[in-house]
Design an enzyme around this catalytic site. Structure first.
Site, mmCIF file in Angstrom:
data_model
loop_
_atom_site.group_PDB
_atom_site.id
_atom_site.type_symbol
_atom_site.label_atom_id
_atom_site.label_comp_id
_atom_site.label_asym_id
_atom_site.label_seq_id
_atom_site.Cartn_x
_atom_site.Cartn_y
_atom_site.Cartn_z
ATOM 1 N N LYS A 227 0.811 -1.214 0.000
ATOM 2 C CA LYS A 227 0.000 0.000 0.000
ATOM 3 C C LYS A 227 0.846 1.267 0.000
ATOM 4 O O LYS A 227 2.061 1.250 0.220
ATOM 5 C CB LYS A 227 -0.974 -0.018 1.178
ATOM 6 C CG LYS A 227 -2.140 -0.973 0.925
ATOM 7 C CD LYS A 227 -3.286 -0.786 1.877
ATOM 8 C CE LYS A 227 -4.483 -1.636 1.426
ATOM 9 N NZ LYS A 227 -5.585 -1.570 2.413
ATOM 10 N N ARG A 261 -3.848 -9.762 5.120
ATOM 11 C CA ARG A 261 -4.358 -9.858 3.745
ATOM 12 C C ARG A 261 -3.246 -9.418 2.808
ATOM 13 O O ARG A 261 -2.776 -8.278 2.880
ATOM 14 C CB ARG A 261 -5.595 -8.978 3.581
ATOM 15 C CG ARG A 261 -6.243 -9.015 2.199
ATOM 16 C CD ARG A 261 -7.500 -8.159 2.179
ATOM 17 N NE ARG A 261 -8.149 -8.175 0.872
ATOM 18 C CZ ARG A 261 -7.885 -7.334 -0.126
ATOM 19 N NH1 ARG A 261 -6.949 -6.389 0.044
ATOM 20 N NH2 ARG A 261 -8.515 -7.429 -1.280
#
Length: 283
Positions: A227, A261
């Site tokens: 991210k 995740r």
């Protein structure tokens, strides 16, 4: 990390978190933010699922709608069509897999559960984008990932004004858990929503204080993989963010995450094993 008292029911199978779980991202999309995660087609999904099964994934998380800022909008029908291709491939390669579907649309969730036996609905909006989602999840009796987000994927980055980001996210999630319990949704996983309506600094604050989310009585999911908080901090790109992902996943697990995740399963599985060994050394 060691929280053996937490369990959820996934289609009649009890999942515990004595050892944290690895949720593998499978994007049946042409435009997800990390190009290496895109599997837009049945054969690509089959190859991806074979790999993540061999590498030790615990949950397969299928997405048919990209939530990155600037991504194209797609209809519910198109989203379901993409997911159906992916779900058929998953069931062919790994019939007994625990499968999660990443969608904020109740109608899509219902079709995926009823037609493909999906175990978990992973809702990035926490029920805010479709008022029918919570009643649908209650009716379906599936586990539910409740993520924190403000606005929509296209507006969320303009909605990062918090006094105390951790306290405000926990307050919002706690209220929603109370409402979900009232509807009969008992198997809730909480996700602070790293990168969704948060600045880079706020993301790091949430990670540092992740243990506060563990007090909520639900399994905690950390979605940090590749991210912005990683590649912007390091001056890199999503493609170059695997080492940073491993580092932050280790911190998340140390601070109590029950599920990570990820795009890259093998490094995450190794990270979980090492963190487990660290915890066991204290006994």
């Amino acid at each position: 990390m060691d929280r053996p008292d937490l369990t959820i029911n996934v289609n009649g199978r009890l999942m515990d978190f004595y050892v944290p779980k690895v949720m593998a991202i499978v994007n049946v999309t042409p435009d997800s933010f990390y190009s290496g995660s895109r599997t837009p087609g049945a054969q690509a999904v089959r190859e991806r699922v074979r790999l993540i099964r061999e590498e030790g994934a615990d949950i397969v998380d299928l997405g048919g709608y990209s939530s990155r800022p600037g991504a194209d909008d797609v209809s519910a029908e198109e989203e379901y069509s993409r997911l159906a291709v992916g779900l058929e491939a998953v069931r062919e390669v790994w019939p007994e897999a625990v499968v999660s579907v990443d969608t904020f649309r109740a109608a899509v969730a219902e079709r995926c559960v009823r037609e493909w036996g999906v175990d978990i609905i992973n809702d990035i909006s926490g029920g805010s984008l479709d008022p029918d989602m919570w009643p649908a999840v209650a009716s379906l009796g599936v586990a539910y990932v409740l993520m924190h987000m403000r606005g929509t994927p296209s507006t969320m980055q303009s909605m990062t004004g918090y006094g105390d980001v951790t306290a405000e996210v926990i307050t919002d999630l706690s209220r929603k858990i109370y409402e979900l319990r009232g509807l009969g949704v008992n198997d809730v996983i909480v996700d602070p929503g790293f990168g969704f309506a948060k600045t880079v600094g706020q993301n790091f604050r949430l990670l540092d204080e992740l243990g506060e989310f563990c007090r909520m009585g639900c399994p905690v999911l950390a979605g940090l993989s590749r991210k912005t908080m990683i590649w912007k901090t390091l001056g890199s790109t999503p493609a170059g963010s695997l080492p940073g992902t491993v580092a932050l996943d280790a911190i998340a697990l140390y601070n109590g995450a029950d599920i990570v995740r990820v795009h890259d399963v093998a490094p995450a599985v190794d990270t979980v094993r090492l963190m487990k060994a660290l915890c066991e050394s204290r006994r």
